[in-house]
Design a protein around this motif. Structure first.
Motif, mmCIF file in Angstrom:
data_model
loop_
_atom_site.group_PDB
_atom_site.id
_atom_site.type_symbol
_atom_site.label_atom_id
_atom_site.label_comp_id
_atom_site.label_asym_id
_atom_site.label_seq_id
_atom_site.Cartn_x
_atom_site.Cartn_y
_atom_site.Cartn_z
ATOM 1 N N ARG A 303 0.834 -1.194 0.000
ATOM 2 C CA ARG A 303 0.000 0.000 0.000
ATOM 3 C C ARG A 303 0.872 1.249 0.000
ATOM 4 N NH1 ARG A 303 -3.695 1.604 4.617
ATOM 5 N NH2 ARG A 303 -3.806 3.354 3.164
ATOM 6 N N ASP A 308 -0.370 9.094 -3.563
ATOM 7 C CA ASP A 308 -0.556 8.040 -4.563
ATOM 8 C C ASP A 308 0.782 7.539 -5.075
ATOM 9 O OD1 ASP A 308 0.329 10.078 -6.384
ATOM 10 O OD2 ASP A 308 -1.718 10.814 -6.487
ATOM 11 N N VAL A 331 -2.284 4.249 -7.637
ATOM 12 C CA VAL A 331 -3.019 3.717 -6.496
ATOM 13 C C VAL A 331 -3.057 4.788 -5.424
ATOM 14 C CG1 VAL A 331 -2.990 2.002 -4.659
ATOM 15 C CG2 VAL A 331 -2.394 1.336 -6.991
ATOM 16 N N ASP A 335 -7.222 3.706 -1.254
ATOM 17 C CA ASP A 335 -7.477 2.351 -1.750
ATOM 18 C C ASP A 335 -7.078 1.295 -0.733
ATOM 19 O OD1 ASP A 335 -8.458 3.265 -4.187
ATOM 20 O OD2 ASP A 335 -6.459 3.317 -5.097
#
Length: 374
Positions: A303, A308, A331, A335
């Motif tokens: 992650r 991002d 990402v 998220d």
């Protein structure tokens, strides 16, 4: 300032040992005073603090007595008085039954007590962003009862054994709390609960971390900090929205909930995470796992903690690289945890490339881990 460094059971000084013995000798009379001051205490067979019977000599009861001595800077009379007050408070307010109490819906679903920090303290995390703030802070008595219930649950995680952690780490998450909320209402509720904890939960605050803390709340913090002893105030830490690296210094990333930028969630992999700081317009590679016994299935998670990033997961073996998965664009931190599985047929390494090409100046903090599927 009084030196309290030898007022712990595992490193007790001669003077402190003498004070503990004196306070221990007073316990029966202190319990009797509490019964005289409270009808509820009089009806209670055994008066306890955090489930520990002070009249029964043990490491646990000694640790609690020493907490009161430290809180009163080794003043025996003041420590004795505070113990009586706490026994009366616990009896009158039915504190021993709070752990099993069912709270109104507005207080549910915002807190978790799980895992330990880097020093072995139980961690209590509270998230205020999704609360109905009018209801939660509007009834001061209900708010104090709610926070006391959480404290009782957290204190139950302590072993009360010599040399083991004696206090807690608390994390207060303010993300999503509206700045237009009337802070005077919050101030009254927080001041009330702070006074209760200061009086009746001495020496339980190992560290309190405020995360995603808005600047507008700084004055509120300054206001209720007046109730907190200076020695305790030093245990507070205020972190902004993107200070995850500092948070992970206190609480490992694998124990920080997904919603706070960590990797802890239901069904998550076990074990520590690798942290990767990805500079602007750079790519950082991290080896997630080396495998020798094959074939095997590898579970992986990754992650970005804030903003991002894009990523690629590769399996590298004997000079060849197999692309396992890549992101479809950027990402986002929102998220959460991205996960997947790869079947390794030969010995090799599972690697992740974190790519921060979209940023001109700002770095990104990323987390990743992998393990052989069990």
């Amino acid at each position: 300032m009084v030196d309290l460094s030898q007022c712990y059971l595992h490193k007790l000084g001669d003077a402190e040992r003498g004070l503990l013995a004196e306070l221990r000798g007073l316990v029966p009379s202190l319990v009797e005073k509490a019964r005289e001051a409270s009808e509820d205490a009089k009806k209670t067979e055994r008066l306890t603090i955090w489930g520990v019977d002070l009249e029964k000599e043990s490491e646990a009861s000694d640790i609690i007595l020493l907490k009161y001595l430290r809180a009163e800077e080794l003043n025996l009379d003041k420590a004795a008085t505070r113990i009586v007050d706490t026994l009366v408070f616990r009896a009158d307010c039915k504190i021993d039954g709070l752990r099993e109490a069912v709270l109104p819906g507005c207080y549910q679903g915002h807190d978790v007590i799980s895992g330990l920090d880097v020093e072995g303290r139980p961690v209590m995390i509270s998230r205020f962003g999704k609360m109905d703030l009018e209801k939660v802070f509007g009834d001061i008595e209900a708010f104090v009862r709610y926070r006391a219930k959480l404290m009782e649950e957290a204190m139950a995680q302590l072993s009360f054994k010599k040399g083991e952690p004696e206090d807690l780490t608390q994390v207060h998450d303010y993300s999503g709390v509206p700045l237009i909320f009337q802070t005077s209402q919050v101030k009254d509720a927080v001041s009330a609960v702070t006074k209760v904890f200061s009086d009746h939960y001495p020496e339980t605050k190992g560290k309190t971390i405020f995360v995603n803390f808005p600047t507008a709340f700084a004055k509120l913090f300054k206001a209720f900090s007046l109730f907190i002893p200076e020695r305790t105030l030093k245990k507070f830490q205020i972190l902004g929205e993107n200070d995850h690296a500092q948070l992970f210094e206190s609480i490992p990333a694998d124990r920080v909930p997904e919603g706070l930028g960590g990797m802890h969630r239901d069904g998550a992999l076990a074990g520590p995470c690798k942290q990767v700081q990805v500079r602007a317009r750079c790519t950082e590679e991290v080896c997630l796992l080396k495998v020798e016994k094959t074939p095997c299935s590898i579970d992986w998670e990754l992650r970005v903690c804030y903003w991002d990033v894009s990523y690629e997961v590769w399996f590298v073996a004997d000079g060849t690289s197999d692309l396992v998965q890549k992101s479809d664009g950027l990402v986002q931190a929102t998220d959460g945890v991205i996960s997947g599985q790869y079947v390794a047929k030969t010995a090799g390494e599972l690697r992740c490339h974190f790519i921060n090409n979209g940023a001109w100046f700002k770095s990104r903090l990323c987390l990743a881990r992998a393990q052989v599927h069990m």
